[in-house]
Design a protein around this motif. Sequence first.
Motif, PDB file in Angstrom:
ATOM      1  N   TYR A   1       0.840  -1.400  -0.005  1.00 23.20           N
ATOM      2  CA  TYR A   1      -0.012   0.048  -0.024  1.00 23.20           C
ATOM      3  C   TYR A   1       0.895   1.190   0.048  1.00 23.20           C
ATOM      4  O   TYR A   1       0.589   2.239  -0.709  1.00 23.20           O
ATOM      5  CB  TYR A   1      -0.823  -0.008   1.065  1.00 23.20           C
ATOM      6  CG  TYR A   1      -1.814   1.154   1.375  1.00 23.20           C
ATOM      7  CD1 TYR A   1      -3.128   1.232   0.827  1.00 23.20           C
ATOM      8  CD2 TYR A   1      -1.497   2.249   2.022  1.00 23.20           C
ATOM      9  CE1 TYR A   1      -3.895   2.355   0.408  1.00 23.20           C
ATOM     10  CE2 TYR A   1      -2.287   3.588   2.069  1.00 23.20           C
ATOM     11  CZ  TYR A   1      -3.470   3.438   1.319  1.00 23.20           C
ATOM     12  OH  TYR A   1      -4.434   4.458   1.256  1.00 23.20           O
TER      13      TYR A   1
ATOM     14  N   SER B   1       1.041   4.226  -2.990  1.00 22.30           N
ATOM     15  CA  SER B   1       0.602   5.182  -2.582  1.00 22.30           C
ATOM     16  C   SER B   1       1.635   6.729  -3.050  1.00 22.30           C
ATOM     17  O   SER B   1       2.547   6.448  -2.552  1.00 22.30           O
ATOM     18  CB  SER B   1      -0.003   5.262  -1.163  1.00 22.30           C
ATOM     19  OG  SER B   1      -0.298   6.603  -0.811  1.00 22.30           O
TER      20      SER B   1
ATOM     21  N   THR C   1       0.113   9.400  -1.777  1.00 19.80           N
ATOM     22  CA  THR C   1      -0.623  10.297  -0.771  1.00 19.80           C
ATOM     23  C   THR C   1       0.148  10.939   0.668  1.00 19.80           C
ATOM     24  O   THR C   1      -0.571  11.524   1.227  1.00 19.80           O
ATOM     25  CB  THR C   1      -1.990  10.078  -0.780  1.00 19.80           C
ATOM     26  OG1 THR C   1      -1.943   8.811   0.112  1.00 19.80           O
ATOM     27  CG2 THR C   1      -2.781   9.654  -1.938  1.00 19.80           C
TER      28      THR C   1
ATOM     29  N   PRO D   1       0.554   8.510   3.376  1.00 21.24           N
ATOM     30  CA  PRO D   1      -0.814   8.373   4.318  1.00 21.24           C
ATOM     31  C   PRO D   1      -0.295   8.245   5.692  1.00 21.24           C
ATOM     32  O   PRO D   1       0.736   8.129   6.095  1.00 21.24           O
ATOM     33  CB  PRO D   1      -1.154   7.006   3.787  1.00 21.24           C
ATOM     34  CG  PRO D   1       0.037   6.489   3.063  1.00 21.24           C
ATOM     35  CD  PRO D   1       0.705   7.498   2.424  1.00 21.24           C
TER      36      PRO D   1
ATOM     37  N   ASP E   1      -4.869   6.203   7.943  1.00 23.87           N
ATOM     38  CA  ASP E   1      -5.108   6.023   6.562  1.00 23.87           C
ATOM     39  C   ASP E   1      -4.968   4.704   6.317  1.00 23.87           C
ATOM     40  O   ASP E   1      -5.602   4.160   5.477  1.00 23.87           O
ATOM     41  CB  ASP E   1      -4.534   7.079   5.607  1.00 23.87           C
ATOM     42  CG  ASP E   1      -4.638   8.318   5.913  1.00 23.87           C
ATOM     43  OD1 ASP E   1      -6.015   8.928   6.294  1.00 23.87           O
ATOM     44  OD2 ASP E   1      -3.836   9.346   5.449  1.00 23.87           O
ATOM     45  N   ILE E   2      -3.981   4.289   6.406  1.00 25.48           N
ATOM     46  CA  ILE E   2      -3.438   2.834   5.940  1.00 25.48           C
ATOM     47  C   ILE E   2      -4.547   1.736   6.715  1.00 25.48           C
ATOM     48  O   ILE E   2      -4.889   0.772   6.017  1.00 25.48           O
ATOM     49  CB  ILE E   2      -1.858   2.560   6.275  1.00 25.48           C
ATOM     50  CG1 ILE E   2      -1.184   3.274   5.641  1.00 25.48           C
ATOM     51  CG2 ILE E   2      -1.689   1.221   6.103  1.00 25.48           C
ATOM     52  CD1 ILE E   2       0.332   3.615   6.047  1.00 25.48           C
ATOM     53  N   TYR E   3      -4.689   1.990   7.793  1.00 31.18           N
ATOM     54  CA  TYR E   3      -5.730   1.053   8.589  1.00 31.18           C
ATOM     55  C   TYR E   3      -6.912   1.053   8.033  1.00 31.18           C
ATOM     56  O   TYR E   3      -7.610   0.271   7.560  1.00 31.18           O
ATOM     57  CB  TYR E   3      -5.827   1.481  10.155  1.00 31.18           C
ATOM     58  CG  TYR E   3      -6.836   0.800  10.817  1.00 31.18           C
ATOM     59  CD1 TYR E   3      -6.556  -0.688  11.019  1.00 31.18           C
ATOM     60  CD2 TYR E   3      -8.224   1.347  11.073  1.00 31.18           C
ATOM     61  CE1 TYR E   3      -7.605  -1.140  11.607  1.00 31.18           C
ATOM     62  CE2 TYR E   3      -9.081   0.788  11.736  1.00 31.18           C
ATOM     63  CZ  TYR E   3      -8.974  -0.571  12.001  1.00 31.18           C
ATOM     64  OH  TYR E   3     -10.050  -1.148  12.561  1.00 31.18           O
ATOM     65  N   ARG E   4      -7.543   2.225   7.562  1.00 31.85           N
ATOM     66  CA  ARG E   4      -8.846   2.407   7.113  1.00 31.85           C
ATOM     67  C   ARG E   4      -9.071   1.750   5.588  1.00 31.85           C
ATOM     68  O   ARG E   4      -9.910   1.064   5.133  1.00 31.85           O
ATOM     69  CB  ARG E   4      -9.344   3.724   7.045  1.00 31.85           C
ATOM     70  CG  ARG E   4      -9.856   4.276   8.220  1.00 31.85           C
ATOM     71  CD  ARG E   4     -10.505   5.738   8.105  1.00 31.85           C
ATOM     72  NE  ARG E   4      -9.838   6.573   7.566  1.00 31.85           N
ATOM     73  CZ  ARG E   4      -8.897   7.420   8.162  1.00 31.85           C
ATOM     74  NH1 ARG E   4      -8.879   7.257   9.401  1.00 31.85           N
ATOM     75  NH2 ARG E   4      -8.390   8.378   7.618  1.00 31.85           N
ATOM     76  N   ALA E   5      -7.806   1.854   4.798  1.00 29.67           N
ATOM     77  CA  ALA E   5      -7.588   1.329   3.476  1.00 29.67           C
ATOM     78  C   ALA E   5      -7.772  -0.266   3.610  1.00 29.67           C
ATOM     79  O   ALA E   5      -8.169  -0.871   2.728  1.00 29.67           O
ATOM     80  CB  ALA E   5      -6.525   2.164   2.797  1.00 29.67           C
ATOM     81  N   LEU E   6      -6.954  -0.782   4.556  1.00 33.05           N
ATOM     82  CA  LEU E   6      -6.742  -2.211   4.520  1.00 33.05           C
ATOM     83  C   LEU E   6      -7.694  -2.924   5.327  1.00 33.05           C
ATOM     84  O   LEU E   6      -7.733  -4.310   5.282  1.00 33.05           O
ATOM     85  CB  LEU E   6      -5.319  -2.420   4.812  1.00 33.05           C
ATOM     86  CG  LEU E   6      -4.126  -2.036   3.971  1.00 33.05           C
ATOM     87  CD1 LEU E   6      -2.790  -2.162   4.452  1.00 33.05           C
ATOM     88  CD2 LEU E   6      -4.283  -2.702   2.572  1.00 33.05           C
ATOM     89  N   SER E   7      -8.223  -2.387   6.344  1.00 28.60           N
ATOM     90  CA  SER E   7      -9.148  -3.117   7.490  1.00 28.60           C
ATOM     91  C   SER E   7     -10.034  -3.895   6.695  1.00 28.60           C
ATOM     92  O   SER E   7     -10.495  -5.165   7.192  1.00 28.60           O
ATOM     93  CB  SER E   7      -9.459  -2.206   8.501  1.00 28.60           C
ATOM     94  OG  SER E   7     -10.229  -1.251   7.992  1.00 28.60           O
TER      95      SER E   7
ATOM     96  N   GLN F   1     -10.083  -5.711   4.078  1.00 28.23           N
ATOM     97  CA  GLN F   1      -9.504  -6.879   3.513  1.00 28.23           C
ATOM     98  C   GLN F   1      -8.983  -7.833   4.651  1.00 28.23           C
ATOM     99  O   GLN F   1      -8.630  -9.156   4.659  1.00 28.23           O
ATOM    100  CB  GLN F   1      -8.435  -6.670   2.249  1.00 28.23           C
ATOM    101  CG  GLN F   1      -9.037  -6.064   1.285  1.00 28.23           C
ATOM    102  CD  GLN F   1      -8.664  -4.579   1.289  1.00 28.23           C
ATOM    103  OE1 GLN F   1      -9.176  -3.787   2.134  1.00 28.23           O
ATOM    104  NE2 GLN F   1      -7.757  -4.214   0.459  1.00 28.23           N
TER     105      GLN F   1
END
Length: 143
Positions: free
Chosen positions: A29, A33, A35, A37, A41-47, A49
């Motif tokens: 990620y 990325s 951005t 992060p 941000d990383i937690y929200r994007a991956l949680s 999956q």
Amino acid sequence: MESKVEHAVDQLKSGGIRLTPQRYAILQYLIKSFTHPTADDIYRALSPQYPSLSVATVYNNLKVFVDAGLVRELTYGDDSSRFDADMSDHYHVTCTNCGTIVDLDYPPVKEVERAAASLTGFSVLGHRLEIYGLCPTCKGMHS
């Protein structure tokens, strides 16, 4: 892009760092990325999956990546560190309104380091140039 991920994986493995699926996902990620992060941000994007992923796991893995020299932690005075997998010498421009950080494609100013060494006698290890302003979106809202 995959070669950057695989290179980073090889670097971790050669350092004796075990590669869990969550660790791989966080690393991938970050590398993909642009951005800069935060850990949240990383937690929200991956949680979605990785339901067992926690914010603490993300923070702990980011520390592993920073310690391994794969990721740079950006601390620019706000309350959340941001993370950048681009380890090349480059500058950032930060929006003072929304916090967006973008890379500035401009050659690093090495003469500043040479001048600092010459004028002070320091062995200069690097420098950080901080540029602030309003991003195009925020500028449009304040016009």
